[in-house]
Design a protein around this motif. Structure first.
Motif, mmCIF file in Angstrom:
data_model
loop_
_atom_site.group_PDB
_atom_site.id
_atom_site.type_symbol
_atom_site.label_atom_id
_atom_site.label_comp_id
_atom_site.label_asym_id
_atom_site.label_seq_id
_atom_site.Cartn_x
_atom_site.Cartn_y
_atom_site.Cartn_z
ATOM 1 N N LYS A 215 10.033 -3.497 -2.499
ATOM 2 C CA LYS A 215 10.779 -2.324 -2.046
ATOM 3 C C LYS A 215 10.306 -1.902 -0.661
ATOM 4 C CE LYS A 215 11.850 -0.540 -6.630
ATOM 5 N NZ LYS A 215 11.882 0.661 -7.511
ATOM 6 N N ASN A 216 11.196 -1.301 0.087
ATOM 7 C CA ASN A 216 10.856 -0.807 1.415
ATOM 8 C C ASN A 216 10.165 0.546 1.312
ATOM 9 O OD1 ASN A 216 11.964 -2.977 2.885
ATOM 10 N ND2 ASN A 216 14.013 -2.112 2.687
ATOM 11 N N GLY A 217 9.336 0.839 2.301
ATOM 12 C CA GLY A 217 8.704 2.151 2.382
ATOM 13 C C GLY A 217 7.352 2.232 1.709
ATOM 14 N N ASN A 218 6.710 3.371 1.911
ATOM 15 C CA ASN A 218 5.406 3.629 1.309
ATOM 16 C C ASN A 218 5.523 3.704 -0.201
ATOM 17 O OD1 ASN A 218 4.961 4.012 4.001
ATOM 18 N ND2 ASN A 218 3.833 5.913 3.775
ATOM 19 N N LEU A 219 4.412 3.528 -0.850
ATOM 20 C CA LEU A 219 4.351 3.648 -2.300
ATOM 21 C C LEU A 219 4.807 5.037 -2.739
ATOM 22 C CD1 LEU A 219 3.341 1.813 -4.652
ATOM 23 C CD2 LEU A 219 1.123 2.966 -4.451
ATOM 24 N N PHE A 220 4.262 6.078 -2.081
ATOM 25 C CA PHE A 220 4.636 7.468 -2.359
ATOM 26 C C PHE A 220 4.972 8.148 -1.033
ATOM 27 C CE2 PHE A 220 1.352 6.453 -5.654
ATOM 28 C CZ PHE A 220 2.258 6.232 -6.679
ATOM 29 N N PRO A 221 6.244 8.274 -0.713
ATOM 30 C CA PRO A 221 6.658 8.764 0.611
ATOM 31 C C PRO A 221 6.120 10.138 0.971
ATOM 32 C CG PRO A 221 8.518 7.812 -0.565
ATOM 33 C CD PRO A 221 7.399 7.875 -1.539
ATOM 34 N N ASP A 222 5.892 10.994 -0.011
ATOM 35 C CA ASP A 222 5.462 12.353 0.301
ATOM 36 C C ASP A 222 3.950 12.541 0.240
ATOM 37 O OD1 ASP A 222 7.977 13.803 0.817
ATOM 38 O OD2 ASP A 222 8.467 13.149 -1.208
ATOM 39 N N ALA A 223 3.215 11.472 -0.003
ATOM 40 C CA ALA A 223 1.751 11.515 0.082
ATOM 41 C C ALA A 223 1.331 11.107 1.490
ATOM 42 C CB ALA A 223 1.131 10.576 -0.936
ATOM 43 N N PRO A 224 0.197 11.591 1.984
ATOM 44 C CA PRO A 224 -0.275 11.150 3.302
ATOM 45 C C PRO A 224 -0.390 9.626 3.375
ATOM 46 C CG PRO A 224 -1.562 13.024 2.536
ATOM 47 C CD PRO A 224 -0.703 12.600 1.381
ATOM 48 N N GLU A 225 -0.098 9.077 4.528
ATOM 49 C CA GLU A 225 -0.053 7.619 4.670
ATOM 50 C C GLU A 225 -1.387 6.950 4.384
ATOM 51 O OE1 GLU A 225 1.565 5.908 8.155
ATOM 52 O OE2 GLU A 225 3.608 6.595 7.752
ATOM 53 N N ASP A 226 -2.503 7.614 4.659
ATOM 54 C CA ASP A 226 -3.796 6.964 4.476
ATOM 55 C C ASP A 226 -4.353 7.139 3.063
ATOM 56 O OD1 ASP A 226 -4.226 9.710 4.954
ATOM 57 O OD2 ASP A 226 -6.281 9.353 5.631
ATOM 58 N N THR A 227 -3.530 7.627 2.143
ATOM 59 C CA THR A 227 -3.977 7.817 0.772
ATOM 60 C C THR A 227 -4.291 6.472 0.122
ATOM 61 O OG1 THR A 227 -2.565 9.770 0.566
ATOM 62 C CG2 THR A 227 -3.398 8.815 -1.475
ATOM 63 N N ILE A 228 -5.442 6.395 -0.543
ATOM 64 C CA ILE A 228 -5.783 5.237 -1.364
ATOM 65 C C ILE A 228 -5.896 5.730 -2.799
ATOM 66 C CG2 ILE A 228 -6.871 3.911 0.461
ATOM 67 C CD1 ILE A 228 -9.556 4.896 -0.434
ATOM 68 N N LEU A 229 -5.513 4.868 -3.744
ATOM 69 C CA LEU A 229 -5.369 5.355 -5.110
ATOM 70 C C LEU A 229 -5.884 4.368 -6.148
ATOM 71 C CD1 LEU A 229 -2.156 5.728 -3.623
ATOM 72 C CD2 LEU A 229 -2.394 7.649 -5.206
#
Length: 300
Positions: free
Chosen positions: A247-261
């Motif tokens: 899929k395109n885009g971040n894993l969680f679009p509304d989380a900060p981009e540098d979030t690691i989980l």
């Protein structure tokens, strides 16, 4: 926020920001799903303690890094060099599967540990293959996973409510044999440890900085949102675990981009955001909101 958490079967929720706990909530999760019944353990000082499912993977990643710096293994070792026969493959093919492939989920194995594709040629979220890393750690150290985890990590960073246990037969046959039971408060300690660069006070617990840094970078070219058993939010594409689709885009679009989980079934979350000096933990059962993991960031 309280009502949203409660409506979505949350048992524990913590937000740590700029050096202090800003939110800490405990709820009685109104859920009776089979998964929550087998994963919920007990309470410790009023805090829910649960088998946190695949959040354990990120803990094992750290333990592998510590084992490497102590000289017990190298992540480029063949898994069979430590375990002997462990798959359904011929020996020459089995030897090609390395520890790093299990860290990166690109071993090429299916859940029956049969060959699906050559190592590194694809990405597949394979818990059965991953769990062999626990056996590798036990084999190379001659210690059980509980003992070495306490010595190397839990006791060092203050995870006093955490332990490994052998899971009952109620768990899926593809699940790890061991379950990691812990609390939100202990996962916060783990998050703070990662936020602090693998250090506890003045103690450099993880001295192998290359391994530590590489853990939070894309580990292969197929799923750019995956490091060494950690999820990453800074990629332009990601593979959906459930559908297997790119899929395109971040894993969680509304989380900060540098979030690691570190993520576990039922939307268990340990999220670390270096740019915000923030750690978030959520435990509980499956939320009613199908986009809970993204939408919780909007609530914050």
């Amino acid at each position: 926020l309280d009502s949203y958490l409660q409506e979505n079967n949350t048992s524990s929720f913590i937000v740590f920001h700029e050096g202090e706990i800003k939110i800490e909530k405990e709820f009685k999760a109104e859920s009776s799903s089979k998964f929550y019944r087998i994963s919920k353990e007990d309470y410790s000082e009023g805090r829910s303690r649960e088998d946190v499912a695949s959040i354990q993977k990120s803990v094992v990643s750290l333990l592998i890094g510590i084992a490497q710096q102590k000289g017990f293994l190298d992540i480029n070792d063949s898994v069979s060099s430590h375990l002997g026969t462990w798959t359904k493959l011929k020996k020459k093919n089995e030897k090609k599967i390395k520890i790093i492939h299990l860290l990166s989920m690109n071993s090429g194995l299916d859940e029956s540990l049969s060959l699906e594709s050559p190592p590194t040629s694809s990405w597949f979220y394979n818990t059965k293959a991953y769990s062999q890393l626990i056996f590798v750690l036990e084999k190379v150290t001659n210690k059980d996973i509980q003992s070495l985890s306490k010595e190397w990590l839990f006791d060092v960073i203050g995870m006093k409510e955490t332990y490994w246990q052998i899971r009952s037969s109620k768990w899926s046959s593809n699940a790890s044999r061991y379950g990691l039971v812990t609390s939100a408060r202990d996962l916060l300690e783990l998050g703070k440890f990662v936020l602090n660069g693998g250090e506890e006070g003045d103690l450099h617990v993880i001295e192998d900085i290359d391994f530590f840094d590489d853990s939070f970078k894309n580990s292969q070219n197929h799923n750019l949102a995956y490091g060494y058993l950690w999820w990453l939010n800074n990629s332009l594409t990601h593979i959906d675990v459930y559908s297997g689709e790119l899929k395109n885009g971040n894993l969680f679009p509304d989380a900060p981009e540098d979030t690691i989980l570190a993520l576990g079934a039922a939307n268990r979350i340990l999220a670390i955001v270096p740019s915000k000096d923030l750690v978030m933990v959520r435990l509980g059962d499956y939320p009613k909101d199908p986009n809970f993991q993204n939408n919780i960031w909007l609530k914050l």
